[in-house]
Design a protein around this motif. Structure first.
Motif, PDB file in Angstrom:
ATOM      1  N   TRP A  65       0.828  -1.213   0.000  1.00 48.68           N
ATOM      2  CA  TRP A  65       0.000   0.000   0.000  1.00 48.68           C
ATOM      3  C   TRP A  65       0.867   1.271   0.000  1.00 48.68           C
ATOM      4  N   MET A  66       2.147   1.112   0.365  1.00 49.77           N
ATOM      5  CA  MET A  66       2.974   2.302   0.612  1.00 49.77           C
ATOM      6  C   MET A  66       3.576   2.864  -0.660  1.00 49.77           C
ATOM      7  N   SER A  67       4.058   4.091  -0.500  1.00 47.40           N
ATOM      8  CA  SER A  67       4.986   4.630  -1.474  1.00 47.40           C
ATOM      9  C   SER A  67       6.332   3.927  -1.256  1.00 47.40           C
ATOM     10  N   MET A  68       7.166   3.881  -2.263  1.00 50.16           N
ATOM     11  CA  MET A  68       8.445   3.177  -2.141  1.00 50.16           C
ATOM     12  C   MET A  68       9.434   3.885  -1.215  1.00 50.16           C
ATOM     13  N   ASP A  69       9.195   5.178  -0.943  1.00 54.64           N
ATOM     14  CA  ASP A  69      10.075   5.921  -0.043  1.00 54.64           C
ATOM     15  C   ASP A  69       9.266   6.590   1.045  1.00 54.64           C
ATOM     16  N   ARG A  70       9.955   6.936   2.125  1.00 55.66           N
ATOM     17  CA  ARG A  70       9.340   7.794   3.136  1.00 55.66           C
ATOM     18  C   ARG A  70       9.429   9.255   2.672  1.00 55.66           C
ATOM     19  N   ASP A  71       8.689  10.152   3.315  1.00 55.47           N
ATOM     20  CA  ASP A  71       8.803  11.562   2.927  1.00 55.47           C
ATOM     21  C   ASP A  71      10.044  12.188   3.583  1.00 55.47           C
ATOM     22  N   GLU A  72      10.245  13.465   3.383  1.00 54.48           N
ATOM     23  CA  GLU A  72      11.479  14.091   3.880  1.00 54.48           C
ATOM     24  C   GLU A  72      11.615  14.029   5.400  1.00 54.48           C
ATOM     25  N   GLN A  73      10.489  13.975   6.086  1.00 50.71           N
ATOM     26  CA  GLN A  73      10.539  13.855   7.564  1.00 50.71           C
ATOM     27  C   GLN A  73      10.612  12.400   8.018  1.00 50.71           C
ATOM     28  N   GLY A  74      10.678  11.509   7.069  1.00 50.08           N
ATOM     29  CA  GLY A  74      10.759  10.087   7.435  1.00 50.08           C
ATOM     30  C   GLY A  74       9.404   9.433   7.646  1.00 50.08           C
TER      31      GLY A  74
END
Ligand code: GLA
Length: 407
Positions: free
Chosen positions: A85-94
């Protein structure tokens, strides 16, 4: 009179057991609902297969079905997202966030929708560096991820154990439980820890302190072989597994595959009956938009669900494993009653008759028992302890009986 005595004894046992197990008040009976994985896997192809891909559409449609087709009223109230379900990366804040193409409104909006239908939303994380499908793992972000999912309004977490050292799980899963607790939101916690730690080589008393349920063993696949492989493992290891199950903390033999491609009608009844006897979480993984009336009637059988959801929360055991390939499984339930499953592992093409007495199962109540056949809905009559009971089971079939003491 015996009802009062039994109820008092049970209340005492439950009170006594409470202090040493996870006390978030959840899963007092095995949780029920729907989980995406077995049926919908990691299908992220919303371009060519929009109807079946892991997306907010899919979960909203399943929420509609759970809420509108009578499932919710029977107890199937958790709608659970699994991997991918996730995006492949976290956002800039993790922070974790959902894939923006497939979940354009994000998980919080989906949770609001699911809650508006009177349902609960479950989600999937992985304790290791990555999920089994290769999406971001939580090992360095346990507190952040606990806060994120609580902020979204998540009600259940399945935390998987791919790409992790088993030795780290003994601090990791308890830490996650602590961080979820700190958020103040009750989140049913399903831990895959034992499935990665060899099934019976874990200290289940520790598991019960931190998790509401745990996957013990192999993933279920869409086949009768897979179902029986799991049943055998639960039978072979019942002396370890049965004592650790109870209100708030359950062994999980994995999803119900009733309504999918492989099981026959008899095999479907058998899986449902055995999951009820095993006090297993009942998470269907099927397509509720097109499920057959036969599969629906099995999954919606109120009497079988009543065995599953019995308040004593005792996991059943295999009490007979005969050379004739007939097994008898027994689950103690409230009011000195029992669920009895006769499971036919024969494949010789015709129904098989099996005869025993209740004495053979060590039943002791002198006045005997009334027996009901739960799939046909028929009473079988009154049985003195020494009266012969003959059951007929189709190949790969089950006979599920409710036995209660005669007045
Ligand atoms: C593991 C789990 C499954 C499912 C997949 C997702 O195999 O045991 O239940 O969650 O990962 O990738």
């Amino acid at each position: 009179m015996w009802k009062a005595v039994v109820t008092a004894a049970v209340a005492f046992v439950l009170l006594f057991c409470r202090s040493s197990t996870l006390d978030n008040g959840l899963a007092r009976t095995p949780p029920m609902g729907w989980l995406a994985w077995e049926r919908f896997r990691c299908n992220v192809d919303c371009v060519d297969d929009p109807y079946n891909c892991i997306s907010e559409e899919l979960f909203m449609q399943m929420a509609d079905r759970l809420a509108e087709d009578g499932w919710k009223e029977l107890g199937y109230n958790y709608l659970n997202i699994d991997d991918c379900w996730m995006s492949m990366d976290r956002d800039e804040q993790g922070n974790l966030y959902a894939n923006k193409t497939r979940f354009p409104n994000g998980i919080k909006k989906l949770a609001d929708y699911v809650h508006s239908k009177g349902l609960k939303l479950g989600i999937y994380l992985d304790f290791g560096t990555h999920t089994c499908g290769g999406y971001p793992g939580s090992i360095k972000y346990l507190q952040k991820d606990a806060e994120t999912i609580a902020g979204w309004g998540i009600d259940m977490l399945k935390m998987d154990g791919c790409y992790a050292n088993v030795s780290d799980m003994s601090w990791g899963y308890p830490d996650m439980e602590m961080y979820m607790n700190k958020t103040g939101r009750p989140i049913l916690f399903s831990c895959s820890w034992p499935a990665y730690a060899g099934g019976i080589k874990v200290d289940y008393s520790v598991l019960a302190k931190h998790c509401n349920a745990w996957r013990n063993y192999d993933d279920i696949q869409d086949s009768w072989d897979s179902v029986t492989h799991i049943i055998d493992w639960f039978g072979d290891n019942q002396d370890v597994l049965a004592p650790v199950a109870g209100p708030g903390h359950w062994n999980d033999p994995d999803m119900l595959i009733v309504g999918d491609y492989s099981l026959s009608y008899e095999e479907s009844k058998a899986q449902m009956a055995m999951w009820a006897i095993l006090a297993a979480p009942l998470f269907m993984s099927n397509d509720l938009r097109s499920i057959s009336p036969e599969a629906r009637s099995i999954l919606m059988n109120k009497e079988v669900i009543r065995i599953s959801q019995d308040s004593l929360g005792m996991q059943g055991r295999r009490v007979i494993k005969g050379d004739d390939k007939i097994e008898v499984w027994l689950r103690e339930i409230e009011y000195a009653s029992y669920g009895i499953a006769f499971l036919n592992r024969r494949t010789d093409g015709m129904p098989y008759n099996f005869t025993l007495t209740l004495q053979d199962l060590n039943f002791t109540y002198g006045k005997g028992y009334h027996l009901d056949d739960l799939f046909s809905g028929q009473p079988l009559g009154h049985f003195e302890l020494n009266r012969n009971l003959t059951v007929s089971m189709a190949p790969n079939g089950v006979e599920l009986i409710y036995a209660y003491p005669s007045e």
